[in-house]
Design a protein around this motif. Structure first.
Motif, PDB file in Angstrom:
ATOM      1  N   VAL A 525       0.214 -18.651  -2.856  1.00  0.00           N
ATOM      2  CA  VAL A 525       1.428 -18.980  -3.608  1.00  0.00           C
ATOM      3  C   VAL A 525       2.431 -19.558  -2.626  1.00  0.00           C
ATOM      4  CG1 VAL A 525       1.042 -17.234  -5.374  1.00  0.00           C
ATOM      5  CG2 VAL A 525       2.346 -16.644  -3.341  1.00  0.00           C
ATOM      6  N   ALA A 526       3.201 -20.537  -3.071  1.00  0.00           N
ATOM      7  CA  ALA A 526       4.164 -21.198  -2.184  1.00  0.00           C
ATOM      8  C   ALA A 526       5.314 -21.756  -3.002  1.00  0.00           C
ATOM      9  CB  ALA A 526       3.489 -22.319  -1.389  1.00  0.00           C
ATOM     10  N   GLY A 527       6.460 -21.853  -2.363  1.00  0.00           N
ATOM     11  CA  GLY A 527       7.618 -22.421  -3.035  1.00  0.00           C
ATOM     12  C   GLY A 527       8.610 -23.009  -2.048  1.00  0.00           C
ATOM     13  N   ILE A 528       9.323 -24.037  -2.500  1.00  0.00           N
ATOM     14  CA  ILE A 528      10.420 -24.634  -1.727  1.00  0.00           C
ATOM     15  C   ILE A 528      11.572 -24.907  -2.673  1.00  0.00           C
ATOM     16  CG2 ILE A 528       9.012 -25.684   0.089  1.00  0.00           C
ATOM     17  CD1 ILE A 528       9.151 -28.320  -1.462  1.00  0.00           C
ATOM     18  N   GLY A 529      12.792 -24.832  -2.150  1.00  0.00           N
ATOM     19  CA  GLY A 529      13.975 -25.083  -2.962  1.00  0.00           C
ATOM     20  C   GLY A 529      14.924 -26.037  -2.275  1.00  0.00           C
ATOM     21  N   SER A 530      15.590 -26.848  -3.054  1.00  0.00           N
ATOM     22  CA  SER A 530      16.574 -27.774  -2.487  1.00  0.00           C
ATOM     23  C   SER A 530      17.822 -27.046  -2.026  1.00  0.00           C
ATOM     24  CB  SER A 530      16.943 -28.850  -3.522  1.00  0.00           C
ATOM     25  OG  SER A 530      17.420 -28.235  -4.718  1.00  0.00           O
ATOM     26  N   ALA A 531      17.998 -25.809  -2.508  1.00  0.00           N
ATOM     27  CA  ALA A 531      19.153 -24.999  -2.095  1.00  0.00           C
ATOM     28  C   ALA A 531      18.702 -23.558  -1.958  1.00  0.00           C
ATOM     29  CB  ALA A 531      20.278 -25.121  -3.111  1.00  0.00           C
ATOM     30  N   PRO A 532      19.354 -22.779  -1.075  1.00  0.00           N
ATOM     31  CA  PRO A 532      18.990 -21.368  -0.918  1.00  0.00           C
ATOM     32  C   PRO A 532      19.250 -20.588  -2.204  1.00  0.00           C
ATOM     33  CG  PRO A 532      20.349 -22.125   0.914  1.00  0.00           C
ATOM     34  CD  PRO A 532      20.409 -23.189  -0.132  1.00  0.00           C
ATOM     35  N   LEU A 533      18.614 -19.414  -2.318  1.00  0.00           N
ATOM     36  CA  LEU A 533      18.868 -18.535  -3.449  1.00  0.00           C
ATOM     37  C   LEU A 533      20.298 -18.027  -3.404  1.00  0.00           C
ATOM     38  CD1 LEU A 533      15.615 -16.352  -3.562  1.00  0.00           C
ATOM     39  CD2 LEU A 533      16.152 -18.386  -4.910  1.00  0.00           C
ATOM     40  N   ALA A 534      20.835 -17.828  -4.568  1.00  0.00           N
ATOM     41  CA  ALA A 534      22.213 -17.328  -4.639  1.00  0.00           C
ATOM     42  C   ALA A 534      22.236 -15.824  -4.447  1.00  0.00           C
ATOM     43  CB  ALA A 534      22.811 -17.705  -5.991  1.00  0.00           C
ATOM     44  N   GLY A 535      23.389 -15.317  -4.041  1.00  0.00           N
ATOM     45  CA  GLY A 535      23.584 -13.884  -3.914  1.00  0.00           C
ATOM     46  C   GLY A 535      23.238 -13.357  -2.540  1.00  0.00           C
ATOM     47  N   SER A 536      23.560 -12.073  -2.328  1.00  0.00           N
ATOM     48  CA  SER A 536      23.315 -11.446  -1.028  1.00  0.00           C
ATOM     49  C   SER A 536      22.285 -10.330  -1.106  1.00  0.00           C
ATOM     50  CB  SER A 536      24.623 -10.886  -0.464  1.00  0.00           C
ATOM     51  OG  SER A 536      25.189  -9.947  -1.374  1.00  0.00           O
ATOM     52  N   GLY A 537      22.037  -9.819  -2.330  1.00  0.00           N
ATOM     53  CA  GLY A 537      21.055  -8.754  -2.480  1.00  0.00           C
ATOM     54  C   GLY A 537      19.665  -9.301  -2.718  1.00  0.00           C
ATOM     55  N   THR A 538      18.667  -8.414  -2.613  1.00  0.00           N
ATOM     56  CA  THR A 538      17.288  -8.866  -2.831  1.00  0.00           C
ATOM     57  C   THR A 538      17.090  -9.294  -4.279  1.00  0.00           C
ATOM     58  OG1 THR A 538      16.594  -6.594  -3.268  1.00  0.00           O
ATOM     59  CG2 THR A 538      16.324  -7.404  -1.020  1.00  0.00           C
ATOM     60  N   ALA A 539      16.224 -10.278  -4.450  1.00  0.00           N
ATOM     61  CA  ALA A 539      15.945 -10.814  -5.778  1.00  0.00           C
ATOM     62  C   ALA A 539      14.440 -10.858  -5.995  1.00  0.00           C
ATOM     63  CB  ALA A 539      16.543 -12.210  -5.926  1.00  0.00           C
TER      64      ALA A 539
END
Length: 721
Positions: A525-539
């Motif tokens: 499994v793999a993923g890339i994002g154009s922007a980081p995930l939002a928030g400071s806690g684990t998701a």
């Protein structure tokens, strides 16, 4: 036609005398096979004795006046034994005897091999001794063997005479390399007026480190290629026979390296040239033969090298993908078909992955290495690799066993195979499990790790791991800290045979590209994002499900990248077995959150504990005549929820009464665990459920406490204080 047979004892008896022996084709026969077979079994005979009784001087014919004397020498042309007469054929000309007059060795009859034996002994420090023996009987005249280097410079010589030809004569050389081989690095010239020993008419065959010269009538200067896949092969033959020779005959090819190996071929001669055809064979690689054929009534022999093109391949299987430190892994190397030649594979262990094993992890403190050799006809070899049991608490470590081909030919074989070492030095855990009425319990338990951190901080990893033992399904969620996962991740899972995997991405990856692929035993499994995930806690990033999982088929997180962190291997189905005695337990396990997946009690004791009083108490809880305040523990309400629907109703009382009369209910008798500190104040008949049921946190510094209840034992009569 008569056949005269002789046993081995005939060598010690007086010579027989046969007065009416008929020589030639269709004549009488001599059966010396018992003598020859017994001599071989006694160890007197040397190389190729079964196939070459005449050539090697075991069976000999001597003309004595008008009679032919048949005799036997126990070591052929060796010097330990001598010619012993067996029988005398009265008035028989030895030259009139043919192969038809013998019951064995017929293809070898009439072939006399002469030349010399070369024995090389490396003494170290650049010194070598070269021993030379004449082979084939006393020469008619003096024989000199001159030894030269490749430039033609004479390095020495030895001489033999008709009266002094037996026994080894040697020369010594100095300044040679450790890889010196006399056959390749020197030139030998035989000087004699005896035609049988004359260099100009001799051809060479190789027997290990023995060099045999003979005078053949046929020779095969070309190297043939025979393919077992594409059909038979052939090799050109040159002939010293008369130019008008026209013949086709069967050829028996006897291996120089293994006389028991025989290949049948066909020889076609036309004048001084011809063709040797060889059919398909299971052999492989270059093989050296002596060919025997009958041409125009005469027995002929010739040396020939044949290269068989017979593709083979190898596979490697491991007894386990994961071993506990101190354990042994066994690798089985299997050829696709029996080896057609000598094949040797070298192997060597090296650390691999993000947590590489080192020499300290193996027996004797060294990275193991070695080789496995297949003799012709073999298909399977085993390698055992032993690890050491140390006292260090370590992460899972990985090593690979790398393979390389040393000798022979393989079209395909694995470059390496990977194995993981599981540490067995987890911290000690201790705790107490008591019944809700305060009594101690004796239980057998199995705990499943519910959280598996994979990054250095421990914040990113797998959570809410659950296992269904009926469907053998392992489900887990992957949670990540936004600052760690950044804008990329890829994780590779190694799947045992039969295990499958699927994945569902969570909503937080809405702006990401997410891919997965199941390729045989690997799931990625793999993923890339154009922007980081939002928030400071684990998701939650995704949920992955594995099917057909059990203790023998455990999926692995074999490698991966989270942001810029390289991930080391992790087992994903981590279980711990424990038992309690008088309510107390001690065992080794990593700190973390675990769920009790198996809890076993004595089934007979449970049956005795559940009766109509439990059914009546469940009925009173259901109709409200007894409330939680009237009970000794809120866990009695959980024990009354036989149907497991989160509420106590009259249906639960009915199921309990059915159990009393022997009609089973699957949940009755199962055990629930509640960790100390869990709030039980909200439990009522209408809300008979609790969060984190059967979940326990292990922290080696603090003993854990757990309270248990048994579904169906509402009054607590299973154990009484």
């Amino acid at each position: 036609m008569d056949t005269f047979g002789f046993s081995f004892s005939a060598l010690d008896d007086a010579t027989d005398f046969i007065t009416d022996f008929s020589a030639g084709v269709g004549g009488d026969k001599l059966d010396l096979s018992a003598i020859h077979a017994t001599n071989i079994s006694l160890g007197n005979a040397t190389w190729a004795a079964p196939s070459l009784p005449f050539t090697h001087g075991y069976v000999r014919i001597v003309q004595q006046g008008s009679d032919a004397v048949i005799g036997y020498d126990r070591d052929g042309y060796g010097s330990n034994y001598f010619f012993e007469p067996i029988t005398t054929l009265s008035n028989v000309d030895a030259t009139a005897l043919t192969a038809d007059n013998f019951t064995f060795g017929q293809e070898n009859f009439g072939l006399v091999r002469t030349g010399f034996i070369l024995e090389q002994t490396l003494l170290g420090n650049g010194n070598v001794t070269i021993g030379l023996d004449l082979w084939g009987g006393a020469p008619a005249s003096n024989v000199q063997i001159v030894v030269k280097n490749k430039s033609g410079v004479s390095l020495g010589s030895v001489s033999f005479t008709p009266s002094d030809w037996q026994g080894q004569k040697a020369i010594s050389l100095s300044g040679v390399s450790d890889t010196f081989v006399a056959a390749k690095d020197l030139v030998f010239q035989v000087v004699s007026t005896d035609a049988d020993y004359s260099t100009s008419t001799l051809a060479m065959a190789i027997i290990n480190e023995t060099y045999v010269f003979e005078k053949p009538l046929l020779s095969a200067p070309q190297l043939s290629i025979v393919s077992a896949v594409n059909g038979a092969g052939s090799v050109a033959i040159s002939s010293n026979l008369p130019t008008n020779t026209q013949t086709s005959s069967q050829v028996r090819l006897v291996s120089l390296d293994d006389p028991s190996m025989v290949v049948q071929g066909n020889l076609v001669l036309s004048g001084t040239s011809g063709t040797l055809s060889v059919p398909q064979s299971t052999l492989a690689g270059t093989n050296r033969f002596v060919g025997f054929a009958t041409v125009n009534g005469s027995q002929l022999s010739f040396p020939v090298n044949i290269q068989f093109d017979n593709p083979n391949s190898a596979t490697v299987t491991s007894s386990a993908a994961i071993i506990q430190e101190g354990g042994v892994v066994q690798l089985q190397i299997t050829l696709a078909k029996p080896a057609g030649e000598a094949i040797t594979l070298n192997w060597a262990v090296s650390g691999s992955g993000a947590g590489p094993a080192s020499s300290a992890d193996f027996f004797m403190g060294a990275l193991p290495s070695g080789s496995v050799s297949f003799a012709r006809g073999e298909t399977t070899k085993l390698i055992q690799i032993s690890t050491t049991d140390d006292l260090l608490a370590e992460q899972v470590e990985a090593f690979s066993v790398d393979f390389s081909l040393a000798t022979g030919t393989l079209e395909a074989f694995p470059a390496s195979i990977n194995v993981l070492i599981r540490d067995n030095d987890s911290p000690g855990q201790s705790g107490a499990i008591t019944y809700w009425n305060g009594a101690s319990l004796d239980l057998d338990l199995q705990f499943l790790r519910e959280d598996i951190p994979v990054t250095q901080s421990g914040a990113t990893g797998f959570q809410n791991i659950s296992y269904d033992s009926v469907s053998k399904t392992l489900t887990m969620e992957f949670w990540a800290l936004p600052s760690e996962i950044a804008q990329n991740f890829d994780l590779s899972f190694e799947l045992p045979t039969g295990v499958t995997a699927s994945v569902v991405a969570s909503g937080v990856l809405g702006g990401w590209t997410f891919l997965s692929n199941l390729d045989g035993k690997e799931f990625i499994v793999a993923g890339i994002g154009s922007a980081p995930l939002a928030g400071s806690g684990t998701a939650e990033i995704f949920t992955v499900t594995f099917t057909n999982v059990d203790a023998a088929h455990v999926p692995l997180l074999s490698s991966g990248v989270i942001g810029n962190q390289v991930i080391s291997p992790h087992e994903l189905y981590q279980t711990v077995n424990a038992f309690t005695e008088n309510g107390m337990t001690n065992f080794a396990a990593d700190n973390g959150s675990y769920s009790a997946t198996q809890i076993q009690l004595d089934a007979n004791d449970i049956d005795r504990a559940i009766d109509s009083r439990d059914a009546l108490l469940a009925l009173k809880i259901a109709n409200g005549s007894i409330t939680v305040e009237d009970l000794a523990s809120p866990l009695q309400i959980l024990a009354a929820d036989v149907t497991g629907n989160g509420a106590v109703t009259t249906l639960d009382a009915w199921h309990l009464l059915r159990a009393v009369v022997g009609i089973d209910n699957a949940r009755i008798g199962t055990v629930g665990l509640v960790e100390s500190g869990i709030d039980l104040s909200g439990i009522t008949a209408a809300d008979a459920q609790i969060a984190l049921l059967n979940s326990v946190n292990f922290g080696s510094a603090t003993p854990f406490g757990v309270t248990a209840f048994i579904v169906g034992d509402v009054d607590g009569s299973y154990v009484v204080i």
